[in-house]
Enzyme design. Structure first.
Site, PDB file in Angstrom:
ATOM      1  N   GLN A 229       0.810  -1.222   0.000  1.00  0.00           N
ATOM      2  CA  GLN A 229       0.000   0.000   0.000  1.00  0.00           C
ATOM      3  C   GLN A 229       0.840   1.267   0.000  1.00  0.00           C
ATOM      4  O   GLN A 229       1.705   1.444   0.858  1.00  0.00           O
ATOM      5  CB  GLN A 229      -0.913   0.020   1.231  1.00  0.00           C
ATOM      6  CG  GLN A 229      -1.761   1.281   1.318  1.00  0.00           C
ATOM      7  CD  GLN A 229      -2.949   1.106   2.248  1.00  0.00           C
ATOM      8  OE1 GLN A 229      -2.808   1.223   3.458  1.00  0.00           O
ATOM      9  NE2 GLN A 229      -4.104   0.816   1.699  1.00  0.00           N
ATOM     10  N   LEU A 241       4.094  10.359   7.602  1.00  0.00           N
ATOM     11  CA  LEU A 241       2.666  10.225   7.324  1.00  0.00           C
ATOM     12  C   LEU A 241       1.877  11.446   7.780  1.00  0.00           C
ATOM     13  O   LEU A 241       2.064  11.937   8.881  1.00  0.00           O
ATOM     14  CB  LEU A 241       2.109   9.005   8.064  1.00  0.00           C
ATOM     15  CG  LEU A 241       0.616   8.773   7.820  1.00  0.00           C
ATOM     16  CD1 LEU A 241       0.379   8.184   6.442  1.00  0.00           C
ATOM     17  CD2 LEU A 241       0.016   7.870   8.881  1.00  0.00           C
ATOM     18  N   GLU A 244      -4.841   9.993   7.191  1.00  0.00           N
ATOM     19  CA  GLU A 244      -6.055  10.089   6.382  1.00  0.00           C
ATOM     20  C   GLU A 244      -7.148  10.855   7.137  1.00  0.00           C
ATOM     21  O   GLU A 244      -8.091  11.377   6.547  1.00  0.00           O
ATOM     22  CB  GLU A 244      -6.536   8.660   6.058  1.00  0.00           C
ATOM     23  CG  GLU A 244      -7.675   8.586   5.081  1.00  0.00           C
ATOM     24  CD  GLU A 244      -7.823   7.171   4.508  1.00  0.00           C
ATOM     25  OE1 GLU A 244      -6.832   6.621   4.004  1.00  0.00           O
ATOM     26  OE2 GLU A 244      -8.936   6.632   4.578  1.00  0.00           O
ATOM     27  N   ARG A 275      -7.438   4.056  -0.868  1.00  0.00           N
ATOM     28  CA  ARG A 275      -6.072   4.586  -0.951  1.00  0.00           C
ATOM     29  C   ARG A 275      -5.400   4.284  -2.282  1.00  0.00           C
ATOM     30  O   ARG A 275      -4.676   5.126  -2.818  1.00  0.00           O
ATOM     31  CB  ARG A 275      -5.234   3.998   0.183  1.00  0.00           C
ATOM     32  CG  ARG A 275      -5.633   4.575   1.505  1.00  0.00           C
ATOM     33  CD  ARG A 275      -4.828   3.998   2.641  1.00  0.00           C
ATOM     34  NE  ARG A 275      -5.215   4.706   3.860  1.00  0.00           N
ATOM     35  CZ  ARG A 275      -4.828   4.362   5.067  1.00  0.00           C
ATOM     36  NH1 ARG A 275      -4.053   3.298   5.236  1.00  0.00           N
ATOM     37  NH2 ARG A 275      -5.200   5.056   6.118  1.00  0.00           N
ATOM     38  N   HIS A 342       3.430   2.509   2.829  1.00  0.00           N
ATOM     39  CA  HIS A 342       2.800   2.642   4.142  1.00  0.00           C
ATOM     40  C   HIS A 342       2.493   1.315   4.817  1.00  0.00           C
ATOM     41  O   HIS A 342       2.583   1.192   6.041  1.00  0.00           O
ATOM     42  CB  HIS A 342       1.501   3.425   3.970  1.00  0.00           C
ATOM     43  CG  HIS A 342       0.743   3.652   5.246  1.00  0.00           C
ATOM     44  ND1 HIS A 342       1.318   4.266   6.334  1.00  0.00           N
ATOM     45  CD2 HIS A 342      -0.535   3.353   5.597  1.00  0.00           C
ATOM     46  CE1 HIS A 342       0.408   4.331   7.319  1.00  0.00           C
ATOM     47  NE2 HIS A 342      -0.715   3.779   6.895  1.00  0.00           N
ATOM     48  N   ARG A 378      -5.941  -2.232   1.584  1.00  0.00           N
ATOM     49  CA  ARG A 378      -6.546  -2.104   2.908  1.00  0.00           C
ATOM     50  C   ARG A 378      -7.252  -0.763   3.054  1.00  0.00           C
ATOM     51  O   ARG A 378      -6.722   0.265   2.652  1.00  0.00           O
ATOM     52  CB  ARG A 378      -5.450  -2.201   3.973  1.00  0.00           C
ATOM     53  CG  ARG A 378      -5.926  -1.784   5.343  1.00  0.00           C
ATOM     54  CD  ARG A 378      -4.902  -2.040   6.415  1.00  0.00           C
ATOM     55  NE  ARG A 378      -3.819  -1.086   6.463  1.00  0.00           N
ATOM     56  CZ  ARG A 378      -3.862   0.103   7.070  1.00  0.00           C
ATOM     57  NH1 ARG A 378      -4.977   0.513   7.655  1.00  0.00           N
ATOM     58  NH2 ARG A 378      -2.807   0.889   7.087  1.00  0.00           N
TER      59      ARG A 378
HETATM   60  C1  FAD Z   1       2.568   6.031  10.718  1.00  0.00           C
HETATM   61  C2  FAD Z   1       1.483   4.978  10.702  1.00  0.00           C
HETATM   62  C3  FAD Z   1       0.164   5.303  10.990  1.00  0.00           C
HETATM   63  C4  FAD Z   1      -0.838   4.327  10.950  1.00  0.00           C
HETATM   64  N1  FAD Z   1      -2.138   4.687  11.249  1.00  0.00           N
HETATM   65  C5  FAD Z   1      -3.094   3.722  11.268  1.00  0.00           C
HETATM   66  C6  FAD Z   1      -4.435   4.032  11.658  1.00  0.00           C
HETATM   67  O1  FAD Z   1      -4.756   5.165  12.016  1.00  0.00           O
HETATM   68  N2  FAD Z   1      -5.352   3.043  11.644  1.00  0.00           N
HETATM   69  C7  FAD Z   1      -5.055   1.766  11.281  1.00  0.00           C
HETATM   70  O2  FAD Z   1      -5.935   0.910  11.300  1.00  0.00           O
HETATM   71  N3  FAD Z   1      -3.784   1.448  10.928  1.00  0.00           N
HETATM   72  C8  FAD Z   1      -2.810   2.386  10.925  1.00  0.00           C
HETATM   73  N4  FAD Z   1      -1.521   2.048  10.574  1.00  0.00           N
HETATM   74  C9  FAD Z   1      -1.189   0.621  10.377  1.00  0.00           C
HETATM   75  C10 FAD Z   1      -1.102  -0.078  11.733  1.00  0.00           C
HETATM   76  O3  FAD Z   1      -0.645   0.828  12.697  1.00  0.00           O
HETATM   77  C11 FAD Z   1      -0.160  -1.273  11.710  1.00  0.00           C
HETATM   78  O4  FAD Z   1      -0.447  -2.103  10.622  1.00  0.00           O
HETATM   79  C12 FAD Z   1      -0.334  -2.079  13.002  1.00  0.00           C
HETATM   80  O5  FAD Z   1      -0.214  -1.241  14.132  1.00  0.00           O
HETATM   81  C13 FAD Z   1       0.662  -3.214  13.072  1.00  0.00           C
HETATM   82  O6  FAD Z   1       0.572  -3.796  14.354  1.00  0.00           O
HETATM   83  P1  FAD Z   1       1.307  -5.146  14.702  1.00  0.00           P
HETATM   84  O7  FAD Z   1       0.967  -5.459  16.102  1.00  0.00           O
HETATM   85  O8  FAD Z   1       1.017  -6.136  13.657  1.00  0.00           O
HETATM   86  O9  FAD Z   1       2.869  -4.805  14.552  1.00  0.00           O
HETATM   87  P2  FAD Z   1       3.784  -3.653  15.189  1.00  0.00           P
HETATM   88  O10 FAD Z   1       3.042  -2.648  15.955  1.00  0.00           O
HETATM   89  O11 FAD Z   1       4.657  -3.179  14.076  1.00  0.00           O
HETATM   90  O12 FAD Z   1       4.650  -4.466  16.244  1.00  0.00           O
HETATM   91  C14 FAD Z   1       5.634  -5.389  15.862  1.00  0.00           C
HETATM   92  C15 FAD Z   1       6.287  -5.944  17.107  1.00  0.00           C
HETATM   93  O13 FAD Z   1       7.168  -7.002  16.756  1.00  0.00           O
HETATM   94  C16 FAD Z   1       8.405  -6.842  17.405  1.00  0.00           C
HETATM   95  N5  FAD Z   1       9.429  -7.499  16.581  1.00  0.00           N
HETATM   96  C17 FAD Z   1       9.641  -7.386  15.245  1.00  0.00           C
HETATM   97  N6  FAD Z   1      10.688  -8.147  14.876  1.00  0.00           N
HETATM   98  C18 FAD Z   1      11.144  -8.753  15.998  1.00  0.00           C
HETATM   99  C19 FAD Z   1      12.207  -9.659  16.272  1.00  0.00           C
HETATM  100  N7  FAD Z   1      13.055 -10.080  15.319  1.00  0.00           N
HETATM  101  N8  FAD Z   1      12.379 -10.078  17.550  1.00  0.00           N
HETATM  102  C20 FAD Z   1      11.560  -9.644  18.541  1.00  0.00           C
HETATM  103  N9  FAD Z   1      10.539  -8.781  18.336  1.00  0.00           N
HETATM  104  C21 FAD Z   1      10.341  -8.349  17.082  1.00  0.00           C
HETATM  105  C22 FAD Z   1       8.559  -5.345  17.531  1.00  0.00           C
HETATM  106  O14 FAD Z   1       9.466  -5.027  18.572  1.00  0.00           O
HETATM  107  C23 FAD Z   1       7.127  -4.936  17.879  1.00  0.00           C
HETATM  108  O15 FAD Z   1       6.886  -5.127  19.246  1.00  0.00           O
HETATM  109  C24 FAD Z   1      -0.511   3.003  10.612  1.00  0.00           C
HETATM  110  C25 FAD Z   1       0.806   2.667  10.338  1.00  0.00           C
HETATM  111  C26 FAD Z   1       1.795   3.641  10.355  1.00  0.00           C
HETATM  112  C27 FAD Z   1       3.202   3.239   9.989  1.00  0.00           C
END
Ligand code: FAD
Length: 565
Positions: A229, A241, A244, A275, A342, A378
């Site tokens: 995306q 960013l 939105e 998007r 993104h 998405r």
């Molecule tokens: C700037 C920004 C704004 C966004 N705004 C929105 C929004 O408003 N609404 C929405 O729905 N989505 C939004 N998104 C998307 C959304 O935030 C993410 O897709 C989502 O938060 C991902 O969550 P997650 O728990 O999958 O991973 P993450 O939050 O990325 O967490 C990953 C975890 O894995 C751990 N990790 C990774 N590799 C390792 C390793 N090798 N060993 C140990 N630990 C590891 C990291 O330390 C972390 O704790 C946004 C994304 C960005 C970048």
């Protein structure tokens, strides 16, 4: 050796939600994160989270919007589950302490988001991710007797027993450099996306696709990896960013003629089309010479049409970002933006319980996973929802699975191999290239060839480059040879993960000879349901080569139709 019923790798929203669910179900849990949990990328989520909670809204409408947004590539069984369970999850969050915005009447307030037929995005100003992540982190402290938190531990590999069942991981204590084997009945990957594979990106430096590559390495299929995306509003200079939420509050997009160009591309939804549609419209304006700035590579986002008081209340974080990173007061003048990497819709293929089909004992949830609720594109504010719904489901299922089984014995060979690999990286002389140099070349190249518009030549160049960079990475050197907080060595390992996942993306983009969702092939500009209404799965069958297969899209009640906004 630490032994737990459920081992969770990643402590963003998906990981923490999974930990709470597994602990609630009585499991002993380990949760590992390479950074302090509240520094996970989830903390940056700004705009909000979707749920059809208002009396006049329905989960079916949310699900239809999601299916249409996905360009009919999303699996409809998973989408139905996500949208049906969304209202309860949102209320649960409020009850445990997330202070969602309320309007003057005291009701939960919403904002409109792209591709949605109703305003159903709930938010905490423009710090929604931070607000939810901190509340979950607090909740986990209640379970201090059953949840062990390993903060600043870096997982290097997943570990399998002789039958191929996933029974743990190898991880490095970043503070000391010590390597440890973790033993578990079930393992949940919640390690986020791989945005750093592109430069620029809105994603944090830690988003390097570790879990995607680790699962791929042990035989898990990766699905929909071509679907990357590009967000329509990232700062032209550095890719930061601009949520939105700005367009949700009414901001306009303008070209160099001052024209609201979305009238031409999406006359009904305008700036709030999906998007992929808005990013493509912007790229067309830029390519056709109606961009702004010295190289014509930007467009205007005009937030001044939103009442200033409202901007200062509901969008205060991007007011700060505009000032600090672009020198622009967005309440008084338009700001220069462009489409930027993104999010990835693809990831480790799972069923609706988070289980990885070919690797027993392994689960994935959140951005690392592809269940698939986002398909080709998405919708904004559906990712936070995805992390929570499928994080919870994976946590519950893994806890239940673990109840009935004895603790497995985890073989130690993987630990030895990872120790040797790290020693070998540290021992390299300086005849090769720098890690950062390879990473820069990868990101810039992906942003050139695997972006909003793609074609066979660009993708072939991308594939060749990735292969060459993989070769370069085998001799790339690092400066820090110590054990305490050696980020250099972790950077070298992460580069390997990024190259593997980038290769899967490029191979899948070459394979899909049509345009759907975020994949627009200028050499195959039409969507072709007859041949390509299917997922592309990439796996490694014991060698280092990506193998391509296809799998069907699950349809429940929505037939593919032309997609217009
Ligand atoms: C700037 C920004 C704004 C966004 N705004 C929105 C929004 O408003 N609404 C929405 O729905 N989505 C939004 N998104 C998307 C959304 O935030 C993410 O897709 C989502 O938060 C991902 O969550 P997650 O728990 O999958 O991973 P993450 O939050 O990325 O967490 C990953 C975890 O894995 C751990 N990790 C990774 N590799 C390792 C390793 N090798 N060993 C140990 N630990 C590891 C990291 O330390 C972390 O704790 C946004 C994304 C960005 C970048």
């Amino acid at each position: 050796m630490p032994s737990h019923d459920v081992l969770i790798i990643g402590a963003g929203l998906a990981g923490q939600r999974a930990a709470l669910a597994a602990a609630d179900a009585g499991a002993s849990v380990a949760i590992l994160s390479k950074v302090h949990p509240v520094r996970s990328h989830s903390v940056a989520a700004a705009g909000g989270i979707n749920a059809a909670l208002k009396p006049q809204d329905t989960w079916e409408s949310h699900a239809y919007d999601t299916v249409k947004g996905s360009d009919f590539l999303g699996d409809q069984d998973a989408i139905e589950i996500m949208c049906r369970e969304a209202p309860d999850e949102l209320l649960h969050l409020e009850h445990i302490g997330v202070t969602f915005h309320r309007n003057d009447a005291g009701e939960l307030g919403t904002r409109a988001f792209g591709g949605a037929s109703a305003a159903r995005t709930y938010y905490v100003a423009d710090i929604t991710g931070q607000a939810i992540l901190h509340v979950l982190y607090e909740q986990i402290t209640k379970y201090h007797e059953t949840v062990d938190s390993y903060e600043e531990w870096f997982t290097t590999s997943l570990v399998q027993d002789d039958e191929g069942t996933c029974v743990g991981c190898v991880a490095r204590d970043i503070r000391t450099g010590e390597m440890e084997l973790f033993n578990a009945k079930s393992v949940i990957l919640a390690s986020g996306g791989n945005g750093q594979t592109f430069k620029p990106t809105t994603n944090a430096l830690i988003c390097t696709g570790d879990g995607i590559a680790q699962a791929y390495a042990i035989g898990a299929p990766l699905m929909d990896m071509e679907m990357v995306q590009y967000h329509p509003t990232t700062l032209t200079e550095n890719g930061f960013l601009i949520t939105e939420g700005a367009r949700g509050e009414g901001a306009h997009l303008l070209n160099s003629d001052g024209e609201r160009f979305m009238e031409k591309y999406a006359p009904n939804k305008m700036e709030l089309a999906s998007r992929d549609v808005v990013s493509r419209a912007e790229q067309t304006e830029i390519n056709e010479g109606r961009g702004i700035g010295p190289d014509g590579g930007g467009l205007y986002l005009d937030v001044t049409v939103v009442p200033r008081k409202r901007t200062l209340e509901a969008l205060r974080e991007i007011v700060n970002i505009g000032k600090d990173f672009a020198g622009t007061d967005i309440t008084r003048e338009p700001i220069s933006i462009r489409p930027g990497q993104h999010y990835i819709m693809g990831g480790v293929k799972t069923d609706v319980h988070g289980q990885v089909p070919t690797v027993a004992g392994l689960y994935a949830a959140g951005e690392v996973a592809c269940v698939s609720v986002h398909g080709g594109n998405r919708l904004g504010a559906n990712s936070l929802l995805d992390t929570l719904i499928f994080g919870r489901r994976a946590g519950q299922h893994a806890a239940q699975r673990s109840r009935a089984m004895p603790m497995p014995t985890t073989p130690t060979s993987r630990l030895r191999q990872d120790l040797e690999h790290i020693d070998a990286i540290i021992a390299r002389d300086r005849s090769g290239r720098r890690i950062s140099e390879i990473k820069d070349e990868l990101g810039t190249m992906m942003n050139r060839n695997v972006a909003v518009y793609r074609d066979a030549d660009g993708l072939a160049t991308a594939h060749e480059t990735v292969r060459r960079l993989k070769e370069d990475a085998t001799t790339a050197y690092i400066d820090d040879r110590g054990t305490v907080f050696n980020q250099d060595v972790l950077g070298a390992i992460e580069l390997g993960y990024m190259l593997d996942t980038a290769q899967a993306t490029v191979v899948a983009a070459i394979e899909r000879k049509e345009s759907r969702g975020a994949q627009f092939r200028t050499d195959f500009p039409e969507r072709n349901d007859d041949e390509w209404l299917k997922h592309i799965d990439i796996s490694r069958n014991g060698d280092d080569e990506p193998h391509v297969t296809h799998s069907p899209v699950t349809m429940t009640q929505w037939e593919p139709e032309e997609r217009k906004y």
